[in-house]
Design an enzyme around this catalytic site. Structure first.
Site, PDB file in Angstrom:
ATOM      1  N   HIS A 114      -3.557   2.416   3.935  1.00 46.89           N
ATOM      2  CA  HIS A 114      -3.228   3.282   2.802  1.00 46.89           C
ATOM      3  C   HIS A 114      -2.257   2.527   1.901  1.00 46.89           C
ATOM      4  CE1 HIS A 114       0.434   3.850   5.029  1.00 46.89           C
ATOM      5  NE2 HIS A 114      -0.199   4.428   6.039  1.00 46.89           N
ATOM      6  N   HIS A 120       0.687   0.559   3.476  1.00 51.59           N
ATOM      7  CA  HIS A 120       0.346  -0.786   3.960  1.00 51.59           C
ATOM      8  C   HIS A 120       0.193  -1.752   2.784  1.00 51.59           C
ATOM      9  CE1 HIS A 120      -1.584   1.780   7.246  1.00 51.59           C
ATOM     10  NE2 HIS A 120      -0.736   1.036   7.932  1.00 51.59           N
ATOM     11  N   GLN A 159       9.921   0.515   6.293  1.00 53.61           N
ATOM     12  CA  GLN A 159      11.086   1.339   6.683  1.00 53.61           C
ATOM     13  C   GLN A 159      10.646   2.688   7.249  1.00 53.61           C
ATOM     14  OE1 GLN A 159      14.305   2.096   3.747  1.00 53.61           O
ATOM     15  NE2 GLN A 159      14.435   4.081   4.781  1.00 53.61           N
ATOM     16  N   GLN A 198      11.267   1.124  14.844  1.00 59.74           N
ATOM     17  CA  GLN A 198      10.422  -0.038  15.135  1.00 59.74           C
ATOM     18  C   GLN A 198      10.938  -1.275  14.402  1.00 59.74           C
ATOM     19  OE1 GLN A 198       5.946  -0.002  15.145  1.00 59.74           O
ATOM     20  NE2 GLN A 198       6.213  -0.810  13.088  1.00 59.74           N
ATOM     21  N   VAL A 212       6.466   4.366   1.251  1.00 61.80           N
ATOM     22  CA  VAL A 212       5.641   4.880   0.154  1.00 61.80           C
ATOM     23  C   VAL A 212       5.244   6.314   0.496  1.00 61.80           C
ATOM     24  CG1 VAL A 212       3.468   4.589  -1.112  1.00 61.80           C
ATOM     25  CG2 VAL A 212       4.799   2.577  -0.409  1.00 61.80           C
ATOM     26  N   SER A 228      -1.325   6.830   8.559  1.00 61.86           N
ATOM     27  CA  SER A 228      -2.725   6.936   8.985  1.00 61.86           C
ATOM     28  C   SER A 228      -2.940   8.251   9.727  1.00 61.86           C
ATOM     29  CB  SER A 228      -3.085   5.759   9.890  1.00 61.86           C
ATOM     30  OG  SER A 228      -2.741   4.546   9.256  1.00 61.86           O
ATOM     31  N   ARG A 229      -1.886   8.765  10.346  1.00 62.70           N
ATOM     32  CA  ARG A 229      -2.017   9.997  11.137  1.00 62.70           C
ATOM     33  C   ARG A 229      -2.043  11.254  10.254  1.00 62.70           C
ATOM     34  NH1 ARG A 229       1.084   6.784  15.209  1.00 62.70           N
ATOM     35  NH2 ARG A 229      -0.306   6.630  16.999  1.00 62.70           N
TER      36      ARG A 229
HETATM   37  P1  AMP Z   1       0.734   1.028  11.241  1.00 62.48           P
HETATM   38  O1  AMP Z   1      -0.613   0.566  10.791  1.00 62.48           O
HETATM   39  O2  AMP Z   1       0.940   2.492  11.116  1.00 62.48           O
HETATM   40  O3  AMP Z   1       1.117   0.461  12.573  1.00 62.48           O
HETATM   41  O4  AMP Z   1       1.774   0.412  10.218  1.00 62.48           O
HETATM   42  C1  AMP Z   1       1.763  -0.949   9.869  1.00 62.48           C
HETATM   43  C2  AMP Z   1       2.960  -1.237   9.014  1.00 62.48           C
HETATM   44  O5  AMP Z   1       2.912  -0.428   7.839  1.00 62.48           O
HETATM   45  C3  AMP Z   1       4.297  -0.921   9.699  1.00 62.48           C
HETATM   46  O6  AMP Z   1       5.238  -1.936   9.366  1.00 62.48           O
HETATM   47  C4  AMP Z   1       4.674   0.405   9.084  1.00 62.48           C
HETATM   48  O7  AMP Z   1       6.067   0.634   9.078  1.00 62.48           O
HETATM   49  C5  AMP Z   1       4.139   0.237   7.679  1.00 62.48           C
HETATM   50  N1  AMP Z   1       3.952   1.544   7.025  1.00 62.48           N
HETATM   51  C6  AMP Z   1       3.286   2.614   7.520  1.00 62.48           C
HETATM   52  N2  AMP Z   1       3.360   3.666   6.665  1.00 62.48           N
HETATM   53  C7  AMP Z   1       4.102   3.236   5.612  1.00 62.48           C
HETATM   54  C8  AMP Z   1       4.549   3.852   4.396  1.00 62.48           C
HETATM   55  N3  AMP Z   1       4.247   5.113   4.093  1.00 62.48           N
HETATM   56  N4  AMP Z   1       5.293   3.111   3.539  1.00 62.48           N
HETATM   57  C9  AMP Z   1       5.610   1.826   3.835  1.00 62.48           C
HETATM   58  N5  AMP Z   1       5.213   1.180   4.962  1.00 62.48           N
HETATM   59  C10 AMP Z   1       4.473   1.888   5.835  1.00 62.48           C
END
Ligand code: AMP
Length: 286
Positions: free
Chosen positions: A36, A39, A151, A156, A179, A189-190
């Site tokens: 999204h 990312h 963030q 994490q 974002v 994603s959830r």
């Molecule tokens: P994930 O695919 O959920 O494991 O996330 C991959 C990376 O994207 C991680 O570093 C997350 O912190 C980051 N991320 C997920 N959602 C957001 C968001 N809304 N804004 C900024 N970074 C994000």
């Protein structure tokens, strides 16, 4: 360089060697796919910081508990590839579980102590060990000059920065802002698991965080009062089941009590329908 989709460990080793010969700096953006705009904002940041941007898409089984959503986790590699090409990434890299964790795999990386044991660590046993293990492996495979994390997942990101420092990993860590949807809900994603009334109710997380931040700004320092302010954002909605609402020290994410001290983060987790959502605000803003 033309955008490429690569799969498997030999392919990533080959491209890494090529980029080293070309003298290019490499940024890694680790993801689990179902991409999204959150990312993609990390990809844009990476683009601004390095010559080449590599995005890993790997749903890491090690970071899911036995009762969690590993099976349902959304996957759409073709869509991810289109989005990444448009965003200006150079490589989308995927890898199979069999290659990452072959039979007999036995090595894990653990950050010990309150940083990893509290908040989500307390509710998701083994989760952060799964994250630190996979990120160490990704760093060893890709050997990036820098890596970009969100963030949004504050605990994490903080654990990973700690790990990089403790283990002297030669990777510059960048943590980029969260974002959000126009109504404030952090992209995740959830969020795809949310039914319409739940999606509406989920706005309570960010509304609560903002309300507490505003009260802090106008001088309120009572931690219990501020936690109550966050909780009140979901008043009247049975759809938001808070898991935790904490004011934590910015550096080590340990909970505060009594009078709030800056810098701090307000961190929340809640179940809304089938989704477990997290969010945070850092005060003062980074
Ligand atoms: P994930 O695919 O959920 O494991 O996330 C991959 C990376 O994207 C991680 O570093 C997350 O912190 C980051 N991320 C997920 N959602 C957001 C968001 N809304 N804004 C900024 N970074 C994000």
């Amino acid at each position: 360089m033309r955008f490429q989709v690569l799969e498997g460990i030999p392919a990533i080793r080959r491209i890494r060697a090529e980029l080293r010969r070309a003298g290019a700096t490499v940024a890694l953006v680790p993801t689990m796919g179902a991409l999204h705009d959150g990312h993609l904002s990390l990809v844009h940041r990476a683009r601004a910081e390095a010559d080449r941007v590599l995005v890993s898409v790997y749903v890491n089984p090690l970071q899911f508990g036995p009762d969690e959503d590993l099976e349902q986790y959304p996957r759409d590699l073709d869509r991810d590839a289109d989005l990444l090409e448009t965003a200006g990434a150079d490589v989308l890299w995927t890898v199979s579980d069999a290659e990452m964790y072959p039979t007999g795999y036995a090595t894990h990386v653990t950050v010990h102590g309150s940083l990893a044991d509290g908040l989500c660590g307390a509710r998701r046993p083994g989760h952060f060990q799964g994250v630190t293990t996979v990120v160490t492996k990704l760093f060893n495979l890709v050997q990036p000059d820098l890596a970009v994390f969100g963030q949004k997942d504050l605990q994490q990101a903080t654990i990973l920065c700690h790990m990089v420092e403790d283990l002297n990993l030669p990777v510059r860590m960048i943590v980029a802002p969260t974002v959000r949807e126009p109504d404030g809900l952090a992209l995740s994603s959830r969020n795809a698991y949310l039914q319409p009334p739940e999606r509406e109710a989920a706005t309570a997380l960010y509304r609560g965080l903002c309300a507490a931040r505003d009260r802090l700004a106008s001088g309120e320092r009572d931690v219990e009062e501020l936690r109550g302010t966050v909780r009140a954002a979901s008043a009247g909605s049975p759809l938001v089941d808070w898991e935790y609402i904490e004011l934590v020290h910015r550096a080590d994410l340990t909970p505060q009590s009594g009078r709030a001290r800056l810098p701090l983060a307000i961190v929340v987790a809640a179940r809304v329908g089938n989704a477990r959502l997290i969010d945070n605000i850092v005060v003062p803003e980074p």
